[in-house]
Design an enzyme around this catalytic site. Structure first.
Site, PDB file in Angstrom:
ATOM      1  N   ARG A 111      32.219 -39.635 -14.949  1.00  0.00           N
ATOM      2  CA  ARG A 111      33.421 -40.138 -14.267  1.00  0.00           C
ATOM      3  C   ARG A 111      33.056 -40.605 -12.862  1.00  0.00           C
ATOM      4  O   ARG A 111      31.925 -40.411 -12.427  1.00  0.00           O
ATOM      5  CB  ARG A 111      34.459 -39.028 -14.176  1.00  0.00           C
ATOM      6  CG  ARG A 111      33.930 -37.834 -13.380  1.00  0.00           C
ATOM      7  CD  ARG A 111      34.984 -36.770 -13.147  1.00  0.00           C
ATOM      8  NE  ARG A 111      34.393 -35.632 -12.453  1.00  0.00           N
ATOM      9  CZ  ARG A 111      35.068 -34.590 -12.026  1.00  0.00           C
ATOM     10  NH1 ARG A 111      36.363 -34.502 -12.238  1.00  0.00           N
ATOM     11  NH2 ARG A 111      34.462 -33.616 -11.390  1.00  0.00           N
ATOM     12  N   CYS A 115      31.987 -49.641 -11.347  1.00  0.00           N
ATOM     13  CA  CYS A 115      31.645 -50.651 -10.348  1.00  0.00           C
ATOM     14  C   CYS A 115      32.915 -50.933  -9.561  1.00  0.00           C
ATOM     15  O   CYS A 115      33.962 -51.222 -10.139  1.00  0.00           O
ATOM     16  CB  CYS A 115      31.174 -51.928 -11.028  1.00  0.00           C
ATOM     17  SG  CYS A 115      31.051 -53.296  -9.862  1.00  0.00           S
ATOM     18  N   ASN A 149      40.264 -40.429  -8.019  1.00  0.00           N
ATOM     19  CA  ASN A 149      39.809 -39.061  -7.754  1.00  0.00           C
ATOM     20  C   ASN A 149      38.467 -39.080  -7.039  1.00  0.00           C
ATOM     21  O   ASN A 149      37.518 -39.688  -7.524  1.00  0.00           O
ATOM     22  CB  ASN A 149      39.663 -38.276  -9.067  1.00  0.00           C
ATOM     23  CG  ASN A 149      39.532 -36.783  -8.818  1.00  0.00           C
ATOM     24  OD1 ASN A 149      40.495 -36.151  -8.378  1.00  0.00           O
ATOM     25  ND2 ASN A 149      38.363 -36.236  -9.052  1.00  0.00           N
ATOM     26  N   GLU A 150      38.427 -38.446  -5.905  1.00  0.00           N
ATOM     27  CA  GLU A 150      37.173 -38.265  -5.159  1.00  0.00           C
ATOM     28  C   GLU A 150      36.268 -39.495  -5.226  1.00  0.00           C
ATOM     29  O   GLU A 150      35.143 -39.424  -5.710  1.00  0.00           O
ATOM     30  CB  GLU A 150      36.436 -37.016  -5.654  1.00  0.00           C
ATOM     31  CG  GLU A 150      37.196 -35.740  -5.372  1.00  0.00           C
ATOM     32  CD  GLU A 150      36.406 -34.461  -5.679  1.00  0.00           C
ATOM     33  OE1 GLU A 150      35.426 -34.526  -6.438  1.00  0.00           O
ATOM     34  OE2 GLU A 150      36.785 -33.401  -5.144  1.00  0.00           O
ATOM     35  N   CYS A 155      27.158 -48.846  -6.266  1.00  0.00           N
ATOM     36  CA  CYS A 155      26.779 -49.661  -7.418  1.00  0.00           C
ATOM     37  C   CYS A 155      25.909 -50.818  -6.933  1.00  0.00           C
ATOM     38  O   CYS A 155      26.223 -51.460  -5.943  1.00  0.00           O
ATOM     39  CB  CYS A 155      28.039 -50.192  -8.106  1.00  0.00           C
ATOM     40  SG  CYS A 155      27.678 -51.306  -9.477  1.00  0.00           S
ATOM     41  N   CYS A 160      27.993 -56.543  -7.150  1.00  0.00           N
ATOM     42  CA  CYS A 160      27.982 -55.808  -5.883  1.00  0.00           C
ATOM     43  C   CYS A 160      26.973 -56.416  -4.914  1.00  0.00           C
ATOM     44  O   CYS A 160      27.206 -56.462  -3.706  1.00  0.00           O
ATOM     45  CB  CYS A 160      27.692 -54.324  -6.123  1.00  0.00           C
ATOM     46  SG  CYS A 160      29.127 -53.476  -6.825  1.00  0.00           S
ATOM     47  N   GLU A 305      42.849 -29.562  -3.653  1.00  0.00           N
ATOM     48  CA  GLU A 305      42.194 -28.700  -4.654  1.00  0.00           C
ATOM     49  C   GLU A 305      41.482 -27.564  -3.960  1.00  0.00           C
ATOM     50  O   GLU A 305      40.914 -27.748  -2.874  1.00  0.00           O
ATOM     51  CB  GLU A 305      41.118 -29.473  -5.429  1.00  0.00           C
ATOM     52  CG  GLU A 305      41.601 -30.569  -6.333  1.00  0.00           C
ATOM     53  CD  GLU A 305      40.423 -31.280  -7.018  1.00  0.00           C
ATOM     54  OE1 GLU A 305      39.347 -30.680  -7.182  1.00  0.00           O
ATOM     55  OE2 GLU A 305      40.593 -32.459  -7.358  1.00  0.00           O
ATOM     56  N   GLU A 353      34.325 -28.047 -17.750  1.00  0.00           N
ATOM     57  CA  GLU A 353      35.090 -27.165 -16.870  1.00  0.00           C
ATOM     58  C   GLU A 353      35.767 -25.999 -17.583  1.00  0.00           C
ATOM     59  O   GLU A 353      36.707 -25.392 -17.069  1.00  0.00           O
ATOM     60  CB  GLU A 353      36.081 -27.999 -16.047  1.00  0.00           C
ATOM     61  CG  GLU A 353      35.321 -28.662 -14.908  1.00  0.00           C
ATOM     62  CD  GLU A 353      36.053 -29.758 -14.170  1.00  0.00           C
ATOM     63  OE1 GLU A 353      37.076 -30.251 -14.690  1.00  0.00           O
ATOM     64  OE2 GLU A 353      35.579 -30.143 -13.096  1.00  0.00           O
ATOM     65  N   HIS A 356      35.655 -22.937 -15.443  1.00  0.00           N
ATOM     66  CA  HIS A 356      36.062 -23.083 -14.039  1.00  0.00           C
ATOM     67  C   HIS A 356      37.328 -22.262 -13.795  1.00  0.00           C
ATOM     68  O   HIS A 356      38.258 -22.304 -14.590  1.00  0.00           O
ATOM     69  CB  HIS A 356      36.342 -24.560 -13.748  1.00  0.00           C
ATOM     70  CG  HIS A 356      36.526 -24.881 -12.296  1.00  0.00           C
ATOM     71  ND1 HIS A 356      37.642 -24.499 -11.583  1.00  0.00           N
ATOM     72  CD2 HIS A 356      35.732 -25.538 -11.415  1.00  0.00           C
ATOM     73  CE1 HIS A 356      37.519 -24.929 -10.330  1.00  0.00           C
ATOM     74  NE2 HIS A 356      36.368 -25.555 -10.202  1.00  0.00           N
TER      75      HIS A 356
HETATM   76  C1  GLA Z   1      36.419 -31.795  -8.101  1.00  0.00           C
HETATM   77  C2  GLA Z   1      37.285 -32.697  -8.939  1.00  0.00           C
HETATM   78  C3  GLA Z   1      38.098 -31.964  -9.964  1.00  0.00           C
HETATM   79  C4  GLA Z   1      37.343 -30.833 -10.588  1.00  0.00           C
HETATM   80  C5  GLA Z   1      36.844 -29.916  -9.510  1.00  0.00           C
HETATM   81  C6  GLA Z   1      36.136 -28.694 -10.023  1.00  0.00           C
HETATM   82  O1  GLA Z   1      36.947 -31.450  -6.913  1.00  0.00           O
HETATM   83  O2  GLA Z   1      38.138 -33.497  -8.176  1.00  0.00           O
HETATM   84  O3  GLA Z   1      38.492 -32.890 -10.956  1.00  0.00           O
HETATM   85  O4  GLA Z   1      36.281 -31.333 -11.313  1.00  0.00           O
HETATM   86  O5  GLA Z   1      35.946 -30.632  -8.697  1.00  0.00           O
HETATM   87  O6  GLA Z   1      35.757 -27.840  -8.989  1.00  0.00           O
HETATM   88 ZN    ZN Z   2      28.849 -53.178  -9.132  1.00  0.00          ZN
END
Ligand code: GLA
Ligand code: ZN
Length: 698
Positions: A111, A115, A149-150, A155, A160, A305, A353, A356
């Protein structure tokens, strides 16, 4: 902006993983309500369920879940799913997959690895984001958008590379300007046209540091640009709610200060490594990040989180001792968070996970240690809605500049075995925190008005006219603390010609000469420059010095400490220069933490910055939030024994008694309003082991 009129409590919830388990949602709703959950983040990785086949959208299930949650008092933070794409998309359009620095196209999997330039990926993301916005953009249950997400990574695909060429062309205009800025005559690497520009690579260019620096800037800007496109898609679809994206701890891939400009609310993910030796210092690293996140927009932020149990991707999944989960969440609140949110609400059964930590584990029980402690936190937060949106006020600031970090990390020399920038910042941060004051963590572009003491350790790269603003700050009466390895290069990582720190030699009253660096185990020392008994106490005793020893030439500054060893014994190591109405202190070497604490405390005292408490005991942290009518003092004991804390005289005065309400939380939960403090008492406040006490002072 204030996103809610109460504190948020909840976390990531992935019902799409449980569609074939009848009754699970009912059970989760029961458990979430029991734990005091009032918000969940949904749909972060649900693209394959939302668009199972290209152009066939299915959002009914999501709408139903959002509705059911809302009927039960739980709002939704709704994600755009761009963090992980469905298989059909990658198979049909391989250009969406990243290419690494060796030129290898990645396969489908994992994940956060798309690009960020691909027009096709941007289009597919735009379509799904717009659909989500059309469906949920005015739904009162959805209070915030969680963009992707994060965001992270880079790339190197042809698209690019092209975008990077455009980026540098736009920046430098002529290839001569580029060659000059990147100093490419070195090793005969001159570019003849912009078309020859390529990203840095382990099998290509890695020594043109200007190129590497601009590549980092480009990558960061490209991620932000991708995010902007996502936000536009939501707005196009009619979404009216504010937006956020979840940022990361200690992450050096993105300039979050620029990214902050395009979101409404800052949020971030905090996963302390509790398996280390010192819980207190580990928490302090995350407090530093909380303060950095708060200062990105100078407003309260969300803890998006954190882990309710063991964090399975760390080397060890250390359990939290009773009270630690609560203290961790309350630490975020004390530094300006308006939420405590977990990853994850329900633990999955398979894949990465499955082990987790989660609020609801595989037993499904509501009497696990984690569930019980989390529920108490929920009750505590729900009992203190008034904290939402309260602000933190600091008269002291510490510089942490991401571009400076990049430049230091990319540079060869003077200390390649960990240049120590982040460690030095942590030492300074520790010193401010031990002095019991709030401190802002700001970058070179941040406004300096309102501060009385500013520390700018190892500010190697000067950009955004920072030297002018620092000068003015000192001239107008501020205390500025500079250290070794400051003001060496401009924003292109080209060394300034002439004396350094650039533009500040007269303010500092000295100039840089040479710098000696050595391994961690080796020491020099600083000794008092004179036996003058009127010198501040910390300048009267010898202390070790580490890693860097800069040999500076005095030019007006008063030496307070000098080196004690080596051929430069007797040369200045710590100086003071009176400049305008203010003072500039210059530290030529890296001192022991204890000495630094004494120094910072003294310089705060010189500027009349009052400590939040007198004599902060070991393993206790203090911070403050406030609004127009109340101050909230957070005292957090991370130690194993009860601690006593004396409040400052201004709170103990008998002639102006102030009503104080006390809230305590810990392993046994918060007891709201458990007492009135005897305001005139000289007696200290007692705080139980591993617990948080909040004093509300009106
Ligand atoms: C990151 C992600 C989450 C999850 C946590 C697990 O922060 O954003 O989707 O994978 O790690 O700690
Ligand atoms: Zn690219």
């Amino acid at each position: 902006m204030k996103i809610s009129d109460h504190l948020l409590f909840g976390g990531d919830y992935n019902p799409e993983q449980w569609m074939d388990e009848p009754g699970i949602l009912d059970e989760d709703l029961r458990l979430m309500k029991k734990a005091g959950i009032n918000v969940v983040s949904l749909g972060i990785f649900a693209w394959a369920e939302e668009e199972p086949e290209e152009g066939h959208y299915d959002l009914d299930w999501l709408e139903e879940i959002i509705g059911r949650l809302y009927q039960n008092g739980i709002s939704t933070i709704l994600a755009t799913p761009s963090g992980a794409r469905p298989r059909w998309l990658a198979e049909k359009y391989p250009e969406v997959l990243r290419v690494d620095a060796y030129g290898r196209r990645q396969k489908f999997g994992e994940r956060e690895n798309h690009c960020m330039t691909s027009p096709l990926y941007r289009e597919k993301v735009r379509l799904i984001d717009r659909k989500l916005a059309e469906r949920f953009g005015k739904n009162p249950a959805v209070i915030l958008w969680h963009i992707s997400n994060e965001y992270n990574g880079e790339c190197h695909c042809p698209l690019c590379q092209d975008a990077f060429r455009k980026y540098v062309k736009n920046k430098y205009r002529t290839v001569d300007a580029l060659n000059h800025a990147w100093w490419t005559k070195f090793w005969s690497h001159t570019y003849r046209s912009f078309d020859e520009v390529e990203s840095p690579s382990p099998i290509g260019e890695g020594s043109v540091q200007g190129l590497s620096l601009d590549w980092r800037r480009y990558t960061s800007d490209q991620e932000t640009d991708f995010m902007k496109a996502e936000i536009s898609a939501l707005r196009e679809g009619g979404a009216t709610q504010p937006v956020t994206t979840n940022m990361m701890y200690n992450f050096d891939g993105i300039n979050y200060a620029s990214m902050a400009e395009v979101v409404d609310v800052i949020s971030w993910d905090s996963y302390p490594e509790w398996y280390g030796d010192d819980i207190f210092l580990e928490m302090e690293k995350h407090s530093f990040c909380h303060d950095y996140m708060r200062c990105l927009k100078d407003q309260s932020f969300l803890l998006m989180e954190s882990c309710p149990g063991g964090t399975n991707w760390q080397p060890y999944s250390r359990l939290k001792e009773p009270g630690l989960l609560s203290n961790e969440g309350m630490n975020a609140i004390s530094h300006g968070a308006d939420s405590v949110q977990y990853f994850q609400i329900r633990e999955g059964r398979g894949s990465f996970e499955k082990l987790h930590g989660a609020l609801i584990d595989h037993t499904g029980r509501d009497d696990t240690r984690t569930f019980l402690e989390a529920s108490r936190i929920g009750a505590s937060l729900n009992a203190l809605p008034e904290l939402a949106g309260t602000f933190s006020s600091s008269r002291a600031a510490l510089f942490y500049d991401i571009e400076n970090r990049w430049a230091l990390d990319l540079s060869a020399g003077p200390r390649n075995e960990n240049n120590g920038y982040m460690d030095l910042l942590q030492d300074f941060y520790h010193a401010f925190r031990r002095a019991a004051v709030n401190v802002d963590v700001i970058d070179e572009t941040h406004d300096l008005s309102g501060y009385k003491v500013v520390a700018a350790p190892m500010l190697y790269m000067f950009r955004a006219d920072v030297e002018k603003r620092l000068r003015k700050f000192a001239e107008d009466g501020g205390t500025l603390i500079l250290t070794f390895w400051s003001g060496l290069v401009d924003e292109n990582d080209l060394l300034f010609l002439g004396d350094k720190p650039h533009g500040l030699t007269d303010a500092a009253g000295l100039r840089f000469g040479e710098i000696d660096t050595f391994p961690d185990h080796r020491r020099n020392c600083m000794v008092p420059a004179s036996a003058d008994p009127s010198a501040p106490g910390f300048c009267l005793r010898e202390t070790s010095s580490f890693r860097y020893c800069e040999l500076d030439h005095l030019d007006g500054a008063e030496p307070l400490m000098v080196y004690g060893k080596d051929f430069y014994r007797g040369r200045c190591a710590f100086t003071l220069n009176h400049f305008g109405k203010g003072r500039v202190y210059y530290l030529s070497t890296w001192p022991e933490r204890g000495w630094l604490c004494d120094m910072v405390k003294e310089l705060l005292r010189e500027q009349d910055i009052e400590s939040l408490v007198d004599d902060l005991p070991e393993k206790v942290a203090v911070s403050e939030r406030q609004n127009t009518h109340s101050r909230y003092l957070f005292l957090q004991n991370f130690g194993e024994s009860e601690k006593q804390i004396r409040l400052p005289a201004s709170l103990r005065k008998t002639d102006s008694p102030k009503p104080v309400r006390i809230y305590t939380s810990g392993a046994h939960g918060m007891e709201p309003d458990c007492g009135q403090l005897p305001v005139d008492a000289a007696a200290p406040v007692e705080i139980a082991p591993m617990s948080t006490m909040i004093l509300k002072i009106s």
